[in-house]
Design a protein around this motif. Sequence first.
Motif, PDB file in Angstrom:
ATOM      1  N   ASN A  55       5.621   3.393   5.528  1.00  0.00           N
ATOM      2  CA  ASN A  55       4.148   2.917   5.738  1.00  0.00           C
ATOM      3  C   ASN A  55       3.517   2.014   6.763  1.00  0.00           C
ATOM      4  O   ASN A  55       2.569   1.816   7.287  1.00  0.00           O
ATOM      5  CB  ASN A  55       3.414   2.950   4.352  1.00  0.00           C
ATOM      6  CG  ASN A  55       1.950   3.046   4.144  1.00  0.00           C
ATOM      7  OD1 ASN A  55       1.268   3.997   4.459  1.00  0.00           O
ATOM      8  ND2 ASN A  55       1.282   1.624   4.025  1.00  0.00           N
ATOM      9  N   ARG A  87       2.087   1.889  -3.330  1.00  0.00           N
ATOM     10  CA  ARG A  87       1.282   2.392  -4.230  1.00  0.00           C
ATOM     11  C   ARG A  87       0.921   3.912  -4.023  1.00  0.00           C
ATOM     12  O   ARG A  87       0.721   4.829  -4.981  1.00  0.00           O
ATOM     13  CB  ARG A  87       0.091   1.621  -4.248  1.00  0.00           C
ATOM     14  CG  ARG A  87       0.093   0.360  -4.936  1.00  0.00           C
ATOM     15  CD  ARG A  87      -1.209  -0.648  -4.742  1.00  0.00           C
ATOM     16  NE  ARG A  87      -0.905  -1.726  -5.287  1.00  0.00           N
ATOM     17  CZ  ARG A  87      -1.609  -3.025  -5.144  1.00  0.00           C
ATOM     18  NH1 ARG A  87      -2.501  -3.071  -4.284  1.00  0.00           N
ATOM     19  NH2 ARG A  87      -1.310  -4.066  -5.940  1.00  0.00           N
ATOM     20  N   LYS A  88       0.752   4.364  -2.557  1.00  0.00           N
ATOM     21  CA  LYS A  88       0.984   5.778  -2.403  1.00  0.00           C
ATOM     22  C   LYS A  88       1.734   6.487  -2.855  1.00  0.00           C
ATOM     23  O   LYS A  88       1.710   7.681  -3.355  1.00  0.00           O
ATOM     24  CB  LYS A  88       0.697   5.702  -1.150  1.00  0.00           C
ATOM     25  CG  LYS A  88      -0.459   5.236  -0.200  1.00  0.00           C
ATOM     26  CD  LYS A  88      -0.292   5.527   1.204  1.00  0.00           C
ATOM     27  CE  LYS A  88      -1.673   5.151   2.103  1.00  0.00           C
ATOM     28  NZ  LYS A  88      -1.352   5.178   3.671  1.00  0.00           N
ATOM     29  N   GLU A  89       3.208   6.126  -2.857  1.00  0.00           N
ATOM     30  CA  GLU A  89       4.237   6.761  -3.412  1.00  0.00           C
ATOM     31  C   GLU A  89       4.120   6.764  -4.916  1.00  0.00           C
ATOM     32  O   GLU A  89       4.668   8.109  -5.274  1.00  0.00           O
ATOM     33  CB  GLU A  89       5.544   5.969  -3.131  1.00  0.00           C
ATOM     34  CG  GLU A  89       6.712   6.838  -3.527  1.00  0.00           C
ATOM     35  CD  GLU A  89       7.049   8.122  -2.977  1.00  0.00           C
ATOM     36  OE1 GLU A  89       7.795   8.835  -3.728  1.00  0.00           O
ATOM     37  OE2 GLU A  89       6.267   8.686  -1.966  1.00  0.00           O
ATOM     38  N   GLU A 121       1.032  -1.246  -0.047  1.00  0.00           N
ATOM     39  CA  GLU A 121      -0.034   0.038   0.070  1.00  0.00           C
ATOM     40  C   GLU A 121       0.839   1.270  -0.121  1.00  0.00           C
ATOM     41  O   GLU A 121       0.639   2.216  -0.538  1.00  0.00           O
ATOM     42  CB  GLU A 121      -1.037  -0.022   1.189  1.00  0.00           C
ATOM     43  CG  GLU A 121      -1.897   1.228   1.191  1.00  0.00           C
ATOM     44  CD  GLU A 121      -2.709   1.220   2.806  1.00  0.00           C
ATOM     45  OE1 GLU A 121      -2.043   1.879   3.583  1.00  0.00           O
ATOM     46  OE2 GLU A 121      -3.704   0.713   2.593  1.00  0.00           O
ATOM     47  N   GLY A 122       2.087   1.505   0.761  1.00  0.00           N
ATOM     48  CA  GLY A 122       2.824   2.627   0.806  1.00  0.00           C
ATOM     49  C   GLY A 122       3.346   2.515  -0.555  1.00  0.00           C
ATOM     50  O   GLY A 122       3.615   3.745  -0.952  1.00  0.00           O
ATOM     51  N   ASN A 132       1.609   9.533  -5.822  1.00  0.00           N
ATOM     52  CA  ASN A 132       2.105  10.800  -5.482  1.00  0.00           C
ATOM     53  C   ASN A 132       2.568  11.453  -6.399  1.00  0.00           C
ATOM     54  O   ASN A 132       2.889  12.719  -6.604  1.00  0.00           O
ATOM     55  CB  ASN A 132       2.948  10.722  -4.103  1.00  0.00           C
ATOM     56  CG  ASN A 132       3.401  12.137  -3.475  1.00  0.00           C
ATOM     57  OD1 ASN A 132       2.542  12.825  -3.569  1.00  0.00           O
ATOM     58  ND2 ASN A 132       4.699  11.886  -3.182  1.00  0.00           N
TER      59      ASN A 132
END
Length: 127
Positions: free
Chosen positions: A101, A65-67, A62-63, A70
């Motif tokens: 994350n 994918r967030k990055e 998930e972290g 971004n």
Amino acid sequence: MKKLILIWGIVFVFILAGLFGFSYHFYQNPFYFIKGSITVDNINFNSDKDKDGLNDLDDIVEGARKEIANKTKYKDAYYNGGYPPDSEGVCTDVIWRALKNAGYDFKKLIDKDINENLKDYSIGVIK
């Protein structure tokens, strides 16, 4: 004789074109024959370092994918203290931000490991 050379020349050109087309097709899609047969098993992992209800492996994905979402602006630079601002990044930032994350401070873990190993060699410590 000229007719025979011409025929063999045409055959040779067709063979080369076929080989080129075949190699181009597989270069573009090397898994053509095994498409759909590749599966990745899900690993069950019960650790949840940051206590957010997601196991750490899912949290790391998930972290990452967030990055990626971004759309960080990547720069080739050195950042004093080791971490760039959230809007900037360098080549490994997707990794440490994904680990962050899940609750892991990658830089602290690396510094701790280095310091433990430096003691064995009587070299200075990283602060």
